[in-house]
Design an enzyme around this catalytic site. Sequence first.
Site, short mmCIF file in Angstrom:
data_model
loop_
_atom_site.label_atom_id
_atom_site.label_comp_id
_atom_site.label_asym_id
_atom_site.label_seq_id
_atom_site.Cartn_x
_atom_site.Cartn_y
_atom_site.Cartn_z
N ASP A 164 0.87 -1.27 -0.15
CA ASP A 164 -0.05 -0.12 -0.20
C ASP A 164 0.92 1.26 0.14
O ASP A 164 1.96 1.23 -0.48
CB ASP A 164 -0.99 -0.07 1.42
N HIS A 191 2.08 1.69 -3.38
CA HIS A 191 1.38 2.73 -3.82
C HIS A 191 2.19 4.20 -3.87
O HIS A 191 1.51 4.94 -4.26
CB HIS A 191 -0.25 2.71 -3.44
#
Length: 415
Positions: free
Chosen positions: A220, A244
């Site tokens: 993430d 991300h």
Amino acid sequence: MASLSTSAAPLSLLVIFYMTTALFMSSHVVTARYHHHGHRGHHNKKQHKHNSHISYPPSISPEPSDSPVDIGFYDVRSFGAQGDGIADDTEAFKAAWDAACQVESAVIHVPVGYSFMIQSTIFTGPCQNGLVFQGPNGSTLPGPCDSPIAIRFFMSSNLTVQGIKMKNSPQFNFRFDNCKNVHIESLHITAPAWSPNTDGIHIEQTSNVEIYDSLISNGDDCVSIGAGCYDVDIRNLTCGPGGHGISIGSLGNHNSRACVSNITVRNSVIKGSDNGVRIKTWQGGYGALSGVSFLNIHMDNVRNPIIIDQFYCLSKDCSNHTSAVSISDIEYSSIKGTYDIRSPPMHFACSDTIPCTNITLSDIELLPAQGDLVLDPFCWNAYGGQETLIIPPIFCLLEGNPPAVFARNDLGYCS
């Protein structure tokens, strides 16, 4: 050496270790100087499979099963910890903490070579000055785990977290809420690229933050910056492979107010990630994001190297709203490297009703990792310009200032 320390100034500190699987400890050190720690009454009402354990300082320190070798030295095994990867060592850790908490410059020692099983636990103060926790350089074993954060700091001031290694956290690795004067350095965080919600470092309502010289490879956000953050300096990070990238947001969820300002990200590498440097806001929020600089960032096969997304949504049925967090004064300079051609290298999707303003780009050089150059950056209601020639060129930014019909200054919400 890993350190977790606070200054001599009075503060309130709540350290929460959420680990419902085994910890493999090494000789890394976590130190803290605790002065006034209060449990502020924030309770998670979610029902967990494992009961949380809260360690409250006793009026009289408990006696260990065997006396520590040195005064002020508290080996968790002396308080009954087995370290065999089977027995529940939570109570032993709590007892060691409670005893050490009453002694100035005490050391809680977690020996190398053992597997200690610890349930979700909150260690609280107040404690004497100079408490040292030898560990954790920890990892979690596969298995059921319902704890969202490995280590959380709440309402802490003058805090340093340094030299800690985390592996396979259940979800968030580190979270800082309502903190001031935070220095984070030399962290090494790893989790599988497919693991959801394993943000490396998340800050919320936190100011004067330094995040330096760390490596984060997860599933993430490498670093995520939430509402209420300002004066944040990030430098010398390596993010990826996986994850991300570095994100501001998401902001404005559930029609909420978000105020974020003076954020700098510089001298960092992002590789093999879904995003590079990202700003994400929900429709319906309000407030302002301003004064953001992304400087000297190297991208290595990143899908969205530069992205503003004001239509962030985790489902397919998000409704349209006219309100939005306003975005202004965003600088991108010396961002170079390669991108995945499945997405355009630059993506500026701003609110229909509140445009992004004063976006500036200079010294941008983004080339495809494979395939042909994408000559179609995406812009929607975004005002700004390029100060130098950039690759690929961008012609979709609107010049000047938005018309009066769009004029709205949400900085007033944030003063």
